[in-house]
Motif scaffolding. Sequence first.
Motif, PDB file in Angstrom:
ATOM      1  N   THR A 169      -8.374  -6.811  29.474  1.00  0.00           N
ATOM      2  CA  THR A 169      -7.298  -6.912  28.497  1.00  0.00           C
ATOM      3  C   THR A 169      -7.738  -7.737  27.304  1.00  0.00           C
ATOM      4  O   THR A 169      -8.619  -8.600  27.404  1.00  0.00           O
ATOM      5  CB  THR A 169      -6.058  -7.559  29.146  1.00  0.00           C
ATOM      6  N   VAL A 170      -7.149  -7.459  26.162  1.00  0.00           N
ATOM      7  CA  VAL A 170      -7.413  -8.208  24.936  1.00  0.00           C
ATOM      8  C   VAL A 170      -6.238  -9.149  24.714  1.00  0.00           C
ATOM      9  O   VAL A 170      -5.114  -8.711  24.455  1.00  0.00           O
ATOM     10  CB  VAL A 170      -7.580  -7.257  23.736  1.00  0.00           C
ATOM     11  N   LEU A 171      -6.505 -10.448  24.821  1.00  0.00           N
ATOM     12  CA  LEU A 171      -5.433 -11.433  24.744  1.00  0.00           C
ATOM     13  C   LEU A 171      -5.080 -11.750  23.294  1.00  0.00           C
ATOM     14  O   LEU A 171      -5.955 -11.843  22.430  1.00  0.00           O
ATOM     15  CB  LEU A 171      -5.838 -12.718  25.466  1.00  0.00           C
ATOM     16  N   GLU A 172      -3.790 -11.933  23.056  1.00  0.00           N
ATOM     17  CA  GLU A 172      -3.285 -12.432  21.778  1.00  0.00           C
ATOM     18  C   GLU A 172      -2.542 -13.726  22.075  1.00  0.00           C
ATOM     19  O   GLU A 172      -1.455 -13.717  22.668  1.00  0.00           O
ATOM     20  CB  GLU A 172      -2.366 -11.415  21.120  1.00  0.00           C
ATOM     21  N   LEU A 173      -3.110 -14.857  21.659  1.00  0.00           N
ATOM     22  CA  LEU A 173      -2.563 -16.157  22.022  1.00  0.00           C
ATOM     23  C   LEU A 173      -1.215 -16.435  21.362  1.00  0.00           C
ATOM     24  O   LEU A 173      -0.404 -17.173  21.918  1.00  0.00           O
ATOM     25  CB  LEU A 173      -3.567 -17.264  21.657  1.00  0.00           C
ATOM     26  N   GLY A 174      -0.976 -15.864  20.198  1.00  0.00           N
ATOM     27  CA  GLY A 174       0.282 -16.118  19.495  1.00  0.00           C
ATOM     28  C   GLY A 174       1.511 -15.777  20.328  1.00  0.00           C
ATOM     29  O   GLY A 174       2.360 -16.650  20.582  1.00  0.00           O
ATOM     30  N   PRO A 175       1.666 -14.522  20.759  1.00  0.00           N
ATOM     31  CA  PRO A 175       2.834 -14.180  21.589  1.00  0.00           C
ATOM     32  C   PRO A 175       2.885 -14.943  22.909  1.00  0.00           C
ATOM     33  O   PRO A 175       3.971 -15.292  23.388  1.00  0.00           O
ATOM     34  CB  PRO A 175       2.662 -12.677  21.824  1.00  0.00           C
ATOM     35  N   GLU A 206       7.993 -10.639  25.044  1.00  0.00           N
ATOM     36  CA  GLU A 206       7.031 -11.266  24.126  1.00  0.00           C
ATOM     37  C   GLU A 206       5.758 -11.673  24.860  1.00  0.00           C
ATOM     38  O   GLU A 206       4.648 -11.519  24.332  1.00  0.00           O
ATOM     39  CB  GLU A 206       7.680 -12.500  23.478  1.00  0.00           C
ATOM     40  N   THR A 208       3.473  -8.653  25.425  1.00  0.00           N
ATOM     41  CA  THR A 208       2.787  -8.140  24.236  1.00  0.00           C
ATOM     42  C   THR A 208       1.482  -8.889  23.985  1.00  0.00           C
ATOM     43  O   THR A 208       0.582  -8.360  23.313  1.00  0.00           O
ATOM     44  CB  THR A 208       3.684  -8.262  22.996  1.00  0.00           C
ATOM     45  N   GLY A 209       1.375 -10.119  24.516  1.00  0.00           N
ATOM     46  CA  GLY A 209       0.136 -10.864  24.361  1.00  0.00           C
ATOM     47  C   GLY A 209      -0.964 -10.423  25.298  1.00  0.00           C
ATOM     48  O   GLY A 209      -2.136 -10.766  25.086  1.00  0.00           O
ATOM     49  N   PRO A 262      -1.998  -4.983  24.360  1.00  0.00           N
ATOM     50  CA  PRO A 262      -1.939  -4.698  22.919  1.00  0.00           C
ATOM     51  C   PRO A 262      -1.210  -3.403  22.587  1.00  0.00           C
ATOM     52  O   PRO A 262      -0.636  -3.274  21.502  1.00  0.00           O
ATOM     53  CB  PRO A 262      -3.420  -4.622  22.512  1.00  0.00           C
ATOM     54  N   ASN A 301       4.523  -1.910  22.868  1.00  0.00           N
ATOM     55  CA  ASN A 301       5.334  -2.159  21.673  1.00  0.00           C
ATOM     56  C   ASN A 301       6.757  -2.498  22.113  1.00  0.00           C
ATOM     57  O   ASN A 301       7.566  -1.614  22.401  1.00  0.00           O
ATOM     58  CB  ASN A 301       5.320  -0.932  20.760  1.00  0.00           C
TER      59      ASN A 301
END
Length: 290
Positions: free
Chosen positions: A168-174, A246, A249-250, A253, A256
């Motif tokens: 998985t590609v993590l998005e730290l913001g969410p 939310e 979503t992190g 990716p 939606n």
Amino acid sequence: MQAQIPPSALAEAPLPASPLASPLEPAFLGRPFSRGDTASTLRTIVALMLREMTTRYGRSPGGYIWAVLEPLGALLVLSMGFALVMRNPPIGTSFLLYFATGNMPFTLYSRVDNAVSRSLGFSKPLLMYPSVRWIDAVLARFLLNSITSMIISFILLTGTIVMTETRTVLELGPILTAMTMAALLGMATGLVNCALTGLFPVWDMFWGMATRPLYIASGVLVMYESLPRVAQDVLWWNPLLHIVGEMRTGFYPTYNADYVSMSYVLLVTLALLALGLLLVRRHHLTILYD
């Protein structure tokens, strides 16, 4: 010759202060907050946190290890159970990661809510001292349980990603937004429950029954998109549903979550936090000593 004190003077003289003052005396209101009092406040909060750590984990074998093993066991059981029923999770390829991304923010909220709602009763003996205020007890339990839950979440989610090879590609913001809002929402509802339970003890039982279906209603097990339209219209007002969406979503990716509104979660959190602070500040003496 020793002077005699008239009886009328004895009657009018003030009595010496008792070492254990009455709960309604100003000493029990706690020290007033000032700019120079910050260091004292921090020392008090840290001392309360260390006390709870010793009380909760210091006396059991393994200590903090059980704080990690307990949620890990719950995730493994849920994952194995649903893997027997379903071929693939609603999103992604790992049941373990799917449940972890929903369970971690929900557990953080529940843990903080439960700790803050019982903060005054837990620290009642120490609140007898004028140097300890009710807000110190609340902040100590909030910080300790938030930090502990976030550390546990980091360990479990990291281990899940490494073991399952989800790529998985993590998005730290969410992720950080969801965890922070879960902790703040837990503090807000905990303060309100602290006041209501202290004033009306039956509220604790009512709240427990009312929030029992919350695990399902917050999207931990069932995705919001898979629910009927009628259920979506009702459950949208649950702020935990937005926090769980939310969070996911992190980690996914391609997911939606159009229904997520963090501004709504923030508005609800601030409203409950203001109400809880107002109620506890107004009634904390009644909660402690009635």
